[in-house]
Design a protein around this motif. Structure first.
Motif, short mmCIF file in Angstrom:
data_model
loop_
_atom_site.label_atom_id
_atom_site.label_comp_id
_atom_site.label_asym_id
_atom_site.label_seq_id
_atom_site.Cartn_x
_atom_site.Cartn_y
_atom_site.Cartn_z
N GLY A 106 27.11 -10.47 7.55
CA GLY A 106 27.17 -9.03 7.79
C GLY A 106 26.24 -8.60 8.88
N TYR A 107 26.15 -7.28 9.05
CA TYR A 107 25.31 -6.69 10.09
C TYR A 107 24.66 -5.43 9.54
CZ TYR A 107 23.78 -4.86 14.59
OH TYR A 107 23.02 -4.39 15.63
N ASN A 108 23.33 -5.29 9.76
CA ASN A 108 22.58 -4.11 9.33
C ASN A 108 22.10 -3.31 10.53
OD1 ASN A 108 22.66 -4.63 6.51
ND2 ASN A 108 20.96 -6.08 6.71
N LEU A 109 22.00 -1.99 10.34
CA LEU A 109 21.48 -1.11 11.39
C LEU A 109 20.66 -0.01 10.72
CD1 LEU A 109 21.42 -0.18 14.37
CD2 LEU A 109 23.46 1.21 13.85
N SER A 110 19.41 0.17 11.17
CA SER A 110 18.55 1.22 10.64
C SER A 110 18.93 2.56 11.25
CB SER A 110 17.08 0.92 10.95
OG SER A 110 16.66 -0.25 10.32
N VAL A 111 19.09 3.57 10.39
CA VAL A 111 19.39 4.94 10.82
C VAL A 111 18.41 5.85 10.08
CG1 VAL A 111 21.11 6.77 10.96
CG2 VAL A 111 21.82 4.37 11.18
N GLY A 112 17.36 6.29 10.78
CA GLY A 112 16.31 7.03 10.11
C GLY A 112 15.60 6.14 9.11
N ASP A 113 15.46 6.61 7.88
CA ASP A 113 14.83 5.78 6.85
C ASP A 113 15.85 5.03 6.01
OD1 ASP A 113 15.88 7.92 5.51
OD2 ASP A 113 14.10 8.34 4.32
N MET A 114 17.12 5.04 6.43
CA MET A 114 18.17 4.32 5.72
C MET A 114 18.59 3.08 6.50
SD MET A 114 18.92 6.11 2.98
CE MET A 114 20.55 5.50 2.52
N VAL A 115 19.17 2.11 5.79
CA VAL A 115 19.77 0.94 6.42
C VAL A 115 21.26 0.95 6.08
CG1 VAL A 115 19.87 -1.58 6.54
CG2 VAL A 115 17.66 -0.43 6.27
N LEU A 116 22.10 1.00 7.11
CA LEU A 116 23.55 0.98 6.94
C LEU A 116 24.09 -0.36 7.43
CD1 LEU A 116 24.43 4.53 8.31
CD2 LEU A 116 23.76 3.89 5.98
N GLY A 117 25.22 -0.79 6.89
CA GLY A 117 25.75 -2.07 7.32
C GLY A 117 27.15 -2.32 6.84
N VAL A 118 27.71 -3.41 7.33
CA VAL A 118 29.01 -3.91 6.90
C VAL A 118 28.85 -5.37 6.49
CG1 VAL A 118 30.38 -2.31 8.28
CG2 VAL A 118 29.67 -4.49 9.26
N GLU A 119 29.67 -5.81 5.54
CA GLU A 119 29.56 -7.19 5.07
C GLU A 119 30.93 -7.75 4.71
OE1 GLU A 119 26.25 -8.63 2.46
OE2 GLU A 119 27.90 -8.94 1.02
N LEU A 120 31.12 -9.02 5.03
CA LEU A 120 32.29 -9.79 4.63
C LEU A 120 31.82 -10.89 3.68
CD1 LEU A 120 35.30 -10.65 4.95
CD2 LEU A 120 34.55 -12.06 6.89
N ALA A 121 32.38 -10.94 2.48
CA ALA A 121 31.97 -11.92 1.47
C ALA A 121 33.19 -12.66 0.93
CB ALA A 121 31.22 -11.24 0.34
N TYR A 122 32.99 -13.94 0.65
CA TYR A 122 34.07 -14.81 0.14
C TYR A 122 33.58 -15.54 -1.09
CZ TYR A 122 36.89 -19.07 -0.26
OH TYR A 122 37.65 -20.10 -0.74
#
Length: 196
Positions: free
Chosen positions: A67-83
């Motif tokens: 996956g990939y994480n990105l900090s936005v303010g004091d939050m961490v947003l991201g997308v993930e692919l899991a198998y």
């Protein structure tokens, strides 16, 4: 029953996530920005309903995630692919039902408390389904929504361990759906990963 077992793990996982976040809240937050990946092991359980009865199931399987994480303010947003390479067959009477190759595509959002990242997630899931009802059999890819929560704990500069619990609400095409109208698949996973 399998569903109760996984539900207990969901509750324990949620309590652990909250406790871990509170315990680490006084520490300096780390940046989790960028790509990550790792391996997992999932305890699998849930139920599915035929037109005439409901059944429970359980099992376990190894898996992979990235996956990939990105900090936005004091939050961490991201997308993930899991198998999860599940291969579980349920045999109620003369009817066989097997699901395998479980895939989740998730959006995640959470906060970092010192070395602990606590997050919630939601997205879409896919699973291969094989059915053999004697008078009818077939294969398809079922899909549905999922929700979950989890935490990652940093153990070294780029490495982390974590826990994740997810519930999926699977639906089928009209052809299979006339026999299997609904299916819940729950997983409680342990994860080991690294950031790139």
């Amino acid at each position: 029953m399998a569903k109760s077992k996984v539900l207990d793990m969901v509750l324990v996982g949620g309590a652990t996530a909250v406790a871990g976040g509170i315990a680490a809240s006084g520490a300096q937050a780390q940046s989790l920005d960028g790509f990550y990946g790792g391996i997992s092991y999932a305890d699998i359980g849930g139920d599915y309903g035929l037109e005439f009865a409901d059944y429970n199931f359980e099992g376990g399987s190894a898996g992979l995630f990235t996956g990939y994480n990105l900090s936005v303010g004091d939050m961490v947003l991201g997308v993930e692919l899991a198998y999860v390479g599940s291969d579980i067959t349920i045999e109620p009477s003369a009817y066989d039902y097997t699901f395998n190759n479980l895939i989740d595509i998730s959006g995640r959002a959470g906060k970092v408390f010192g070395d602990v990242f606590v997050y919630g997630k939601a997205g879409v899931s896919f699973v291969g389904v094989e059915t053999d009802f004697g008078y009818w059999d077939g294969n398809e890819i079922a899909s549905g929504a999922h929700v979950g929560l989890g935490l990652d704990y940093v153990i070294a500069d780029r490495y982390f361990v974590g826990a994740d619990v997810t519930r999926r609400f699977m639906r089928y095409t009209d052809e299979v759906g006339q026999y299997v109208p609904s299916n819940e698949i729950d997983t409680a996973s342990l994860r080991v990963g690294m950031r790139f």
